[in-house]
Design a protein around this motif. Structure first.
Motif, PDB file in Angstrom:
ATOM      1  N   TRP A  77      37.377  35.697  -2.966  1.00  0.00           N
ATOM      2  CA  TRP A  77      37.935  34.387  -2.625  1.00  0.00           C
ATOM      3  C   TRP A  77      39.313  34.566  -2.005  1.00  0.00           C
ATOM      4  CZ3 TRP A  77      35.769  29.452  -3.878  1.00  0.00           C
ATOM      5  CH2 TRP A  77      34.526  29.536  -4.533  1.00  0.00           C
ATOM      6  N   PHE A  78      39.593  33.765  -0.969  1.00  0.00           N
ATOM      7  CA  PHE A  78      40.900  33.786  -0.336  1.00  0.00           C
ATOM      8  C   PHE A  78      41.337  32.355  -0.053  1.00  0.00           C
ATOM      9  CE2 PHE A  78      43.448  34.111   3.701  1.00  0.00           C
ATOM     10  CZ  PHE A  78      44.586  34.618   3.088  1.00  0.00           C
ATOM     11  N   LEU A  79      42.496  31.964  -0.595  1.00  0.00           N
ATOM     12  CA  LEU A  79      43.038  30.613  -0.425  1.00  0.00           C
ATOM     13  C   LEU A  79      42.025  29.535  -0.817  1.00  0.00           C
ATOM     14  CD1 LEU A  79      44.989  31.009   2.944  1.00  0.00           C
ATOM     15  CD2 LEU A  79      45.873  31.154   0.605  1.00  0.00           C
ATOM     16  N   GLY A  80      41.303  29.795  -1.923  1.00  0.00           N
ATOM     17  CA  GLY A  80      40.357  28.823  -2.445  1.00  0.00           C
ATOM     18  C   GLY A  80      39.022  28.768  -1.738  1.00  0.00           C
ATOM     19  N   VAL A  81      38.804  29.663  -0.787  1.00  0.00           N
ATOM     20  CA  VAL A  81      37.543  29.684  -0.038  1.00  0.00           C
ATOM     21  C   VAL A  81      36.788  30.961  -0.377  1.00  0.00           C
ATOM     22  CG1 VAL A  81      36.485  29.730   2.249  1.00  0.00           C
ATOM     23  CG2 VAL A  81      38.517  28.317   1.842  1.00  0.00           C
TER      24      VAL A  81
ATOM     25  N   TYR B 229      38.464  34.816   8.134  1.00  0.00           N
ATOM     26  CA  TYR B 229      38.884  34.009   6.981  1.00  0.00           C
ATOM     27  C   TYR B 229      40.400  33.828   6.939  1.00  0.00           C
ATOM     28  CZ  TYR B 229      34.158  34.369   5.027  1.00  0.00           C
ATOM     29  OH  TYR B 229      32.798  34.268   4.817  1.00  0.00           O
ATOM     30  N   GLY B 230      41.102  34.345   7.962  1.00  0.00           N
ATOM     31  CA  GLY B 230      42.556  34.188   8.015  1.00  0.00           C
ATOM     32  C   GLY B 230      43.324  35.227   7.228  1.00  0.00           C
ATOM     33  N   VAL B 231      42.659  36.306   6.800  1.00  0.00           N
ATOM     34  CA  VAL B 231      43.342  37.356   6.038  1.00  0.00           C
ATOM     35  C   VAL B 231      44.343  38.060   6.943  1.00  0.00           C
ATOM     36  CG1 VAL B 231      43.038  39.533   4.790  1.00  0.00           C
ATOM     37  CG2 VAL B 231      41.380  37.665   4.505  1.00  0.00           C
TER      38      VAL B 231
ATOM     39  N   SER C  88      48.174  39.424   2.316  1.00  0.00           N
ATOM     40  CA  SER C  88      47.299  38.419   1.723  1.00  0.00           C
ATOM     41  C   SER C  88      46.815  38.884   0.350  1.00  0.00           C
ATOM     42  CB  SER C  88      46.087  38.156   2.630  1.00  0.00           C
ATOM     43  OG  SER C  88      46.469  37.513   3.826  1.00  0.00           O
ATOM     44  N   GLU C  89      46.505  37.929  -0.518  1.00  0.00           N
ATOM     45  CA  GLU C  89      45.982  38.237  -1.847  1.00  0.00           C
ATOM     46  C   GLU C  89      44.561  37.707  -1.961  1.00  0.00           C
ATOM     47  OE1 GLU C  89      48.338  38.135  -5.756  1.00  0.00           O
ATOM     48  OE2 GLU C  89      47.155  36.293  -5.871  1.00  0.00           O
ATOM     49  N   ILE C  90      43.640  38.597  -2.232  1.00  0.00           N
ATOM     50  CA  ILE C  90      42.222  38.248  -2.358  1.00  0.00           C
ATOM     51  C   ILE C  90      41.823  38.358  -3.824  1.00  0.00           C
ATOM     52  CG2 ILE C  90      39.870  38.963  -1.766  1.00  0.00           C
ATOM     53  CD1 ILE C  90      40.944  39.776   0.968  1.00  0.00           C
TER      54      ILE C  90
END
Length: 249
Positions: free
Chosen positions: A126-130, A142-144, A148-150
């Motif tokens: 999950w990344f930024l709630g998606v 996904y905009g990573v 970024s924190e996954i």
């Protein structure tokens, strides 16, 4: 003979001939590290090596010589290497990982598996709630981006799904002229096969002499313990092979 190319990130060991020109050596560096020839300056003891000359013109270059590689400042290092640093976070632990923005979600899961040991089929990312629920999509989709924190959630047994089955890949291994007169070797292997297994296959079939080799795919150095699928190899792709080793600094 073997020489070392030094950057702030890599120590690259390659096999060269004394008759090779500096320009030919820069071409090898471009293959190994993805640094454009026009952005390279090679020097020994602050003595710049000029493109039109060969190693015979520089008696200071001998077996094991360390050559400094300077990358022109107008090319950002992150653009050349195409690498970003991300954090992969579990409920009780986290890992800092270096990845390529063009890698897929599936290849990131394989990398997490190698580092952490968590089975791929248990992961949801999950990344930024998606939810990153399509393994074939690139991280950039996904905009990573840098730092970024996954988040990694683990599926329960009832939600587990099977890993994608292995499939056959047809590809070509292109050797350098210093090895076998630029031979093209067509091969077929499972996409789950590692680069180490590819190397052993070539040695067992006596298609290569026993030595240290670097495999290149789309101007990226391939890692021995990672699969062809992890590297994004597709049907009819070319892999390039050269003598030498590379270590990360």
């Amino acid at each position: 003979m073997k020489i070392q190319i030094l950057t702030h990130t890599y120590t690259l060991t390659i096999e060269v001939e004394t008759q090779e020109t500096i320009l030919e050596i820069k071409r090898k560096v471009e293959y190994y590290l993805g640094v454009p020839i026009s952005s390279q300056t090679l020097s020994v003891c602050d003595w710049e090596l000029l493109d039109g000359l060969d190693l015979d013109d520089y008696p200071i270059v001998t077996e094991g010589t360390k050559i400094d590689l300077t990358i022109n400042n107008h090319i950002p290092a992150i653009e050349i290497r195409r690498q970003i640093h991300i954090t992969v976070k579990f409920s009780s632990r986290k890992h800092n990982i270096e990845v390529d923005k063009t890698e897929t979600v599936g290849s990131l899961k394989e990398k997490i598996h190698i580092i952490d040991g968590t089975p791929i089929k248990q992961m949801t990312l999950w990344f930024l709630g998606v939810e990153m629920d399509e393994d074939f999509r690139k991280l950039s989709d996904y905009g990573v981006d840098e730092y970024s924190e996954i988040i990694v959630f683990l599926k329960t047994t009832s939600r587990m799904v099977a890993e994608p089955p292995s499939r056959k890949l047809r590809f070509v291994v292109q050797t350098s002229s210093a090895l076998l007169d630029s031979t093209c070797i067509p091969l077929e292997m499972k996409d789950s096969s590692t680069v180490y297994e590819l190397r052993e296959l070539l040695l067992v079939r006596k298609l290569l002499p026993i030595d240290d080799y670097i495999f290149i795919h789309k101007q990226r150095i391939m890692r021995e313990n990672c699969s062809l699928r992890w590297h994004g190899v597709e049907n009819d792709d070319y892999l390039y092979i050269f003598k030498g080793t590379v270590s990360r600094g």
